[in-house]
Design an enzyme around this catalytic site. Sequence first.
Site, PDB file in Angstrom:
ATOM      1  N   LYS A 117       0.761  -0.966   0.066  1.00 48.39           N
ATOM      2  CA  LYS A 117      -0.042   0.095   0.155  1.00 48.39           C
ATOM      3  C   LYS A 117       0.870   1.241  -0.012  1.00 48.39           C
ATOM      4  O   LYS A 117       0.693   2.311  -0.604  1.00 48.39           O
ATOM      5  CB  LYS A 117      -0.876   0.088   1.269  1.00 48.39           C
ATOM      6  CG  LYS A 117      -2.040  -0.726   1.229  1.00 48.39           C
ATOM      7  CD  LYS A 117      -3.159  -0.532   2.099  1.00 48.39           C
ATOM      8  CE  LYS A 117      -4.340  -1.272   2.213  1.00 48.39           C
ATOM      9  NZ  LYS A 117      -5.390  -1.043   3.310  1.00 48.39           N
TER      10      LYS A 117
ATOM     11  N   LYS B 165      -4.743 -10.157  -6.742  1.00 45.43           N
ATOM     12  CA  LYS B 165      -5.692 -10.205  -5.665  1.00 45.43           C
ATOM     13  C   LYS B 165      -7.106  -9.295  -6.231  1.00 45.43           C
ATOM     14  O   LYS B 165      -6.801  -8.224  -6.745  1.00 45.43           O
ATOM     15  CB  LYS B 165      -5.353  -9.709  -4.319  1.00 45.43           C
ATOM     16  CG  LYS B 165      -6.571  -9.854  -3.120  1.00 45.43           C
ATOM     17  CD  LYS B 165      -5.896  -9.326  -1.639  1.00 45.43           C
ATOM     18  CE  LYS B 165      -6.115  -7.927  -1.654  1.00 45.43           C
ATOM     19  NZ  LYS B 165      -5.852  -7.268  -0.246  1.00 45.43           N
TER      20      LYS B 165
ATOM     21  N   LYS C  92     -10.686  -3.826  -3.549  1.00 42.70           N
ATOM     22  CA  LYS C  92     -11.766  -2.741  -3.585  1.00 42.70           C
ATOM     23  C   LYS C  92     -11.246  -1.773  -4.099  1.00 42.70           C
ATOM     24  O   LYS C  92     -12.112  -0.910  -4.573  1.00 42.70           O
ATOM     25  CB  LYS C  92     -12.250  -2.571  -1.990  1.00 42.70           C
ATOM     26  CG  LYS C  92     -13.165  -3.530  -1.249  1.00 42.70           C
ATOM     27  CD  LYS C  92     -13.561  -2.784  -0.105  1.00 42.70           C
ATOM     28  CE  LYS C  92     -13.532  -3.818   1.074  1.00 42.70           C
ATOM     29  NZ  LYS C  92     -12.460  -3.497   1.922  1.00 42.70           N
TER      30      LYS C  92
HETATM   31  P1  TYM Z   1     -10.666  -5.711   3.975  1.00 41.84           P
HETATM   32  O1  TYM Z   1     -11.688  -4.617   4.082  1.00 41.84           O
HETATM   33  O2  TYM Z   1      -9.532  -5.542   2.884  1.00 41.84           O
HETATM   34  O3  TYM Z   1     -11.278  -7.106   3.555  1.00 41.84           O
HETATM   35  C1  TYM Z   1     -12.260  -7.776   4.196  1.00 41.84           C
HETATM   36  C2  TYM Z   1     -12.252  -9.231   4.233  1.00 41.84           C
HETATM   37  O4  TYM Z   1     -12.157  -9.820   2.968  1.00 41.84           O
HETATM   38  C3  TYM Z   1     -11.102 -10.471   2.788  1.00 41.84           C
HETATM   39  N1  TYM Z   1     -10.613 -10.389   1.117  1.00 41.84           N
HETATM   40  C4  TYM Z   1     -10.673 -11.276   0.348  1.00 41.84           C
HETATM   41  N2  TYM Z   1     -10.859 -12.731   0.715  1.00 41.84           N
HETATM   42  C5  TYM Z   1     -10.512 -13.426  -0.532  1.00 41.84           C
HETATM   43  N3  TYM Z   1     -10.200 -13.090  -1.744  1.00 41.84           N
HETATM   44  C6  TYM Z   1     -10.009 -11.486  -1.995  1.00 41.84           C
HETATM   45  N4  TYM Z   1      -9.644 -10.884  -3.121  1.00 41.84           N
HETATM   46  C7  TYM Z   1     -10.095 -10.789  -0.806  1.00 41.84           C
HETATM   47  N5  TYM Z   1     -10.107  -9.539  -0.520  1.00 41.84           N
HETATM   48  C8  TYM Z   1     -10.262  -9.309   0.645  1.00 41.84           C
HETATM   49  C9  TYM Z   1      -9.882 -10.116   3.685  1.00 41.84           C
HETATM   50  O5  TYM Z   1      -9.380 -11.146   3.844  1.00 41.84           O
HETATM   51  C10 TYM Z   1     -10.895  -9.728   4.789  1.00 41.84           C
HETATM   52  O6  TYM Z   1     -11.406 -11.046   5.642  1.00 41.84           O
HETATM   53  N6  TYM Z   1      -7.534  -5.458   7.881  1.00 41.84           N
HETATM   54  C11 TYM Z   1      -8.712  -6.042   7.698  1.00 41.84           C
HETATM   55  C12 TYM Z   1      -9.834  -5.436   8.290  1.00 41.84           C
HETATM   56  C13 TYM Z   1      -9.968  -5.708   9.680  1.00 41.84           C
HETATM   57  C14 TYM Z   1      -9.955  -6.618  10.345  1.00 41.84           C
HETATM   58  C15 TYM Z   1      -9.878  -6.441  11.976  1.00 41.84           C
HETATM   59  C16 TYM Z   1     -10.313  -8.173  10.092  1.00 41.84           C
HETATM   60  C17 TYM Z   1      -9.589  -4.640  10.738  1.00 41.84           C
HETATM   61  N7  TYM Z   1      -9.694  -5.132  12.077  1.00 41.84           N
HETATM   62  C18 TYM Z   1     -10.120  -7.347  12.880  1.00 41.84           C
HETATM   63  C19 TYM Z   1     -10.608  -9.003  11.098  1.00 41.84           C
HETATM   64  C20 TYM Z   1     -10.192  -8.725  12.446  1.00 41.84           C
HETATM   65  C21 TYM Z   1      -9.085  -5.543   6.002  1.00 41.84           C
HETATM   66  O7  TYM Z   1      -8.454  -4.431   5.601  1.00 41.84           O
HETATM   67  O8  TYM Z   1      -9.890  -6.107   5.459  1.00 41.84           O
END
Ligand code: TYM
Length: 332
Positions: free
Chosen positions: A116, A197, A200
């Site tokens: 990032k 990947k 978003k």
């Molecule tokens: P974020 O918002 O990027 O993504 C949310 C969830 O979606 C999963 N994910 C994917 N799974 C499969 N294929 C993909 N291409 C893909 N893109 C995203 C992510 O693994 C995630 O489970 N840091 C985290 C948010 C967060 C969090 C937490 C998660 C903040 N605090 C505490 C768990 C526990 C994040 O940016 O996810």
Amino acid sequence: MNDNKKKRVFSGIQPSGRLHIGNYLGAITNWVAEQHQYDNVFCIVDLHAITVPQDPQELYHKIRELALLYLACGLDQKDCAIFVQSHVAAHSELTWLLNCVTPLGWLERMTQYKDKSVKQESISTGLLDYPVLMAADIILYDTDMVPVGEDQKQHVELTRDIVLRFNNLFGETFVMPEPIIPKTGARVKGLDDPTAKMSKSSTNQGHALYLLDPPDVLRKSIMRATTDSLNKIAFDAEGQPGVFNLLSIYQALTKKSETEILSEFEGKGYGNLKKQVAEVVIGTLEPIQKRYADMAADPAYIEQVLKDGADRVRPIADHRLYVAQKHMGLRK
Ligand code: TYM
């Protein structure tokens, strides 16, 4: 800490863009499937979203959209508290305490930070500190399990390192959480580029399948997905990443075995595979979109859900913060 009770699950998603099928398969669908077995806390992690620039009005709207999608995908408030991270102040407060025991080098080696930070003109301190806030999210709730996609595994492992360090320094304070990664759908790739990947933040047309995309847009993106010229349907992530990605989406949504899927598509071409994937994706998302539209018609509803969620979890978080402060010598 959570003995004799249902195990606690915690997870979250950033309201930083439109939710896509990767988020659905990597995270939400697994939360929904297991929710009745556990005591669940699901967060909309707005403080994580602001580690990169956001438009304030858009962010406000995205937070509500994401909360509605949690419900539309099937989370049930009976089993799940749904809330916004910034509405529970303990998340920020515990982050500071954890910052003071987390070596800088641990954060500098996080792959998501490295990826990032090259994309930003100016890197905020928050972007580097992001995994510590994530650790605070998880351990404030005595969390046993963290269901996430593959890309978040490193952050949950860092959380475990922080728990170990804190507990060693100040005595038993936090529960050790486990990452839970699904067997299929844990790393959905971009349809335009199956080596990257699905994300978003991509602005490329045909990159992602968004949960609120209309059926014709979903169909078009799938029909245009990058494949190869081998004309062979096989689960081969290295040799045929595009076909593998489509097959994985299909498998995760239909829950069929690899053998069943391979015999279904035997002797058929990529056009047929894409058509079948499109049907399954549209069939899955249509009822979600309908529930979303029904709930979105009453904006007061989601405000109440978020208020109830924050009120439900705040005492849990405040208690664990207090214990941490006490163990550090900040409180009696
Ligand atoms: P974020 O918002 O990027 O993504 C949310 C969830 O979606 C999963 N994910 C994917 N799974 C499969 N294929 C993909 N291409 C893909 N893109 C995203 C992510 O693994 C995630 O489970 N840091 C985290 C948010 C967060 C969090 C937490 C998660 C903040 N605090 C505490 C768990 C526990 C994040 O940016 O996810």
